[in-house]
Write a protein that holds these residues in place. Sequence first.
Motif, mmCIF file in Angstrom:
data_model
loop_
_atom_site.group_PDB
_atom_site.id
_atom_site.type_symbol
_atom_site.label_atom_id
_atom_site.label_comp_id
_atom_site.label_asym_id
_atom_site.label_seq_id
_atom_site.Cartn_x
_atom_site.Cartn_y
_atom_site.Cartn_z
ATOM 1 N N GLU A 289 0.794 -1.244 -0.004
ATOM 2 C CA GLU A 289 -0.046 -0.168 -0.032
ATOM 3 C C GLU A 289 0.825 1.144 -0.080
ATOM 4 N N PHE A 290 1.949 1.230 0.547
ATOM 5 C CA PHE A 290 3.110 2.489 0.375
ATOM 6 C C PHE A 290 3.191 2.846 -0.902
ATOM 7 N N LEU A 291 3.171 1.965 -1.852
ATOM 8 C CA LEU A 291 3.349 2.223 -3.314
ATOM 9 C C LEU A 291 2.279 3.277 -3.768
ATOM 10 N N PHE A 292 1.197 3.128 -3.257
ATOM 11 C CA PHE A 292 0.191 3.612 -3.797
ATOM 12 C C PHE A 292 -0.840 4.689 -3.006
ATOM 13 N N LEU A 293 0.123 5.021 -1.997
ATOM 14 C CA LEU A 293 -1.006 5.996 -0.904
ATOM 15 C C LEU A 293 -1.368 7.333 -1.583
ATOM 16 N N ASP A 294 -0.728 7.885 -2.506
ATOM 17 C CA ASP A 294 -1.187 8.882 -3.179
ATOM 18 C C ASP A 294 -2.074 8.885 -4.512
ATOM 19 N N SER A 295 -2.251 7.475 -4.812
ATOM 20 C CA SER A 295 -3.053 7.154 -5.873
ATOM 21 C C SER A 295 -4.800 7.527 -5.575
ATOM 22 N N ALA A 296 -5.352 7.945 -6.621
ATOM 23 C CA ALA A 296 -6.707 8.364 -6.769
ATOM 24 C C ALA A 296 -7.370 7.136 -6.991
ATOM 25 N N THR A 297 -6.705 6.448 -7.961
ATOM 26 C CA THR A 297 -7.294 5.037 -8.665
ATOM 27 C C THR A 297 -6.442 3.928 -8.425
ATOM 28 N N ALA A 298 -7.050 2.908 -8.669
ATOM 29 C CA ALA A 298 -6.207 1.586 -8.263
ATOM 30 C C ALA A 298 -5.287 1.485 -9.144
ATOM 31 N N PRO A 299 -4.056 0.940 -9.043
ATOM 32 C CA PRO A 299 -2.993 0.752 -9.920
ATOM 33 C C PRO A 299 -3.308 -0.517 -10.892
ATOM 34 N N THR A 300 -2.639 -0.562 -12.171
ATOM 35 C CA THR A 300 -2.841 -1.347 -13.102
ATOM 36 C C THR A 300 -2.338 -2.647 -12.675
ATOM 37 N N VAL A 301 -2.595 -3.747 -13.471
ATOM 38 C CA VAL A 301 -1.799 -4.865 -13.222
ATOM 39 C C VAL A 301 -0.161 -4.508 -13.842
ATOM 40 N N GLU A 302 -0.058 -4.031 -14.913
ATOM 41 C CA GLU A 302 1.325 -3.800 -15.388
ATOM 42 C C GLU A 302 2.126 -2.804 -14.291
ATOM 43 N N GLU A 303 1.316 -1.628 -13.721
ATOM 44 C CA GLU A 303 2.008 -0.828 -12.974
ATOM 45 C C GLU A 303 2.663 -1.518 -11.503
ATOM 46 N N GLN A 304 1.828 -2.377 -11.224
ATOM 47 C CA GLN A 304 2.188 -3.284 -10.010
ATOM 48 C C GLN A 304 3.167 -4.137 -10.252
ATOM 49 N N LYS A 305 2.976 -4.985 -11.646
ATOM 50 C CA LYS A 305 4.037 -5.923 -11.944
ATOM 51 C C LYS A 305 5.559 -5.329 -11.825
ATOM 52 N N ALA A 306 5.470 -4.100 -12.466
ATOM 53 C CA ALA A 306 6.814 -3.388 -12.487
ATOM 54 C C ALA A 306 7.621 -3.485 -11.301
ATOM 55 N N GLN A 307 6.776 -2.941 -10.185
ATOM 56 C CA GLN A 307 7.409 -2.713 -8.930
ATOM 57 C C GLN A 307 7.482 -4.012 -8.355
ATOM 58 N N TYR A 308 6.648 -4.839 -8.497
ATOM 59 C CA TYR A 308 7.158 -6.323 -7.783
ATOM 60 C C TYR A 308 8.269 -6.966 -8.376
ATOM 61 N N VAL A 309 8.557 -6.801 -9.723
ATOM 62 C CA VAL A 309 9.722 -7.421 -10.547
ATOM 63 C C VAL A 309 10.940 -6.734 -9.966
ATOM 64 N N ARG A 310 10.870 -5.368 -9.808
ATOM 65 C CA ARG A 310 11.919 -4.602 -8.994
ATOM 66 C C ARG A 310 12.656 -5.463 -7.772
ATOM 67 N N LEU A 311 11.384 -5.511 -7.108
ATOM 68 C CA LEU A 311 11.729 -6.144 -5.667
ATOM 69 C C LEU A 311 12.337 -7.224 -5.708
ATOM 70 N N LEU A 312 11.595 -8.215 -6.351
ATOM 71 C CA LEU A 312 11.866 -9.746 -6.379
ATOM 72 C C LEU A 312 13.452 -9.991 -6.942
ATOM 73 N N GLN A 313 13.649 -9.291 -7.924
ATOM 74 C CA GLN A 313 14.900 -9.310 -8.636
ATOM 75 C C GLN A 313 16.001 -9.057 -7.588
ATOM 76 N N ALA A 314 15.795 -8.256 -6.616
ATOM 77 C CA ALA A 314 16.947 -7.851 -5.490
ATOM 78 C C ALA A 314 17.010 -9.015 -4.539
ATOM 79 N N PHE A 315 16.104 -10.074 -4.797
ATOM 80 C CA PHE A 315 16.347 -11.342 -3.772
ATOM 81 C C PHE A 315 16.292 -12.569 -4.378
ATOM 82 N N PRO A 316 16.918 -12.983 -5.384
ATOM 83 C CA PRO A 316 16.987 -14.263 -5.965
ATOM 84 C C PRO A 316 17.209 -15.395 -5.012
#
Length: 552
Positions: A289-316
């Motif tokens: 939720e910290f990623l989207f605290l300022d959003s007025a609308t729900a994040p899209t699947v693509e927007e979220q996926k990009a954030q999650y990929v970036r996180l997961l890549q740091a913890f192979p």
Amino acid sequence: MGDVLHGTGIGRGIAVGTVLRMPEPLPEPADDTSALTPDAEKERARASLAAAAAIIRLRGERAGGSAKEVLEAQAFMAEDPTLIDDVGVRIDSGKTAERAVYEAFAAFRDLLVSMGGYMGERATDLDDVSQRVVAHLRGVAAPGVPDPEHPFVLVARDLAPADTALLDLSKVLALVTSDGGPTSHTAILAREKSIVAVVGVTGALELADSTEIVVDAATGDVTVAPDEATRAAALARAAELKAARSAATGPGALADGTPVPLLANLGSADGAADAVEKGAEGVGLFRTEFLFLDSATAPTVEEQKAQYVRLLQAFPGKKVVVRALDAGADKPLSFLNDAAEENPALGLRGLRALRANEPILRDQLRALAEADAETDADVWVMAPMVSTVEETRYFTALARQLGLKTAGVMVEVPSSALLADRILADADFASIGTNDLTQYTLAADRLLGSVASFQDPWHPAVLKLVGEVGKAGRTTGKPVGICGEAAADPLLAVVLVGLGATTLSMSPSALADVRAELARFTLDEARRFADLALSANSAVEARAAVTSAATP
Ligand code: PEP
Ligand code: MG
């Protein structure tokens, strides 16, 4: 040996050094009638308030880290329109700018003090800003931290962020304050930088400069003019602690080798590199939720996926526990629930809000499953604020249906802790959020300063509930993590393991101290500490009983 003063220790460090006191504050400006016009006085006040704000902000920028945020908040105080209006009203009644600033800040301060708790502890910040503005009006140096050539123990009423940002940590052996509690800035700074500190010490301000003292955070004792034996024992313990801290590297484990993986709490992928550098063995709580605290609308699947990929890549190859959007109360997300509620902490929040907006939940789980498929991390997903077995079944079924292989729940509500055996019959794991669990167990809003003293995870009622989840974890063979602030308190972390926690997740800055503390005790000892804490009548008693059992 001299007197022993007593206060609240922060952490478990110990230090020996000589006292250096913070300079006394500027005297109160006299209540004389101004010889200038109100407009001229207002201009002086405006210029000095602006100058103080600019100086404080500059210090924040130089200091960086959490100091930057607190100093920014202080700069805002000097720019607060209500306060500036109040200064103007007082000038209109014939007061000097110095006196008007002093009175306006004092009135605001009294208001904060009357609110108590967290708000009361912010009163020191206002005093500090007031002093800086008055010093600027008078053209004298602002009162500040001493900067001698030699190491020292800083003794002060309480430290404001502007002071703590400027401390030369290579010289400060310890901090002793007469005011301030465990949530004051002094305490926050001490925890973050691992400085030995005892706060709220009655009599601290009577300590004369150059007096030698022993500051023992484990017991909260400040021993004045120690005898040779006390001094030598303190130095020996300080050396032991230092050696233990630097020896404790690698994966988290108890002294008998029982592994206790140490994970990081993160709010964005930006903190990932720092967490890895500090030895995080994975992520125990990713607060999406910290990623989207300022959003007025729900994040899209693509927007979220990009954030999650970036996180997961740091913890192979590492475990990463992602929490579904946790909206409500302290973390409002208007796209999940923007209804005005009388009691938002008891409202449509966490999983309840997600369920009421199932397409948003489905999008999030889908985005995470897609990110999982493209990376090598071991992805776990969990739901926030789960209060029933039925909710557990709903969430885990949906997560599995959408392709996530490990689905669990957060235990933050007493009902879930009490039925943990049934919850874990279905969920793959439980993660205890001690911040909310404490709030709901003690019926004390975690955002409300006036009830902040109830928000103490050492409370035996909270620990008893943690123990219920630990027991259920053992019988079902499922992991039980802790991801609330409690896991960052080194000694409490040992107690939580004694109660059955199998992993601990915390802000990365806390990892080193928790790792070192775990390495000091066996599982049997941790269980004994847990029993001691459970049999106490209060948080204070529980902390004292375990501290004394853990002190050599
Ligand atoms: C908690 O409640 O302990 C927790 C970890 O979640 P948050 O602090 O984000 O509510
Ligand atoms: Mg929570």
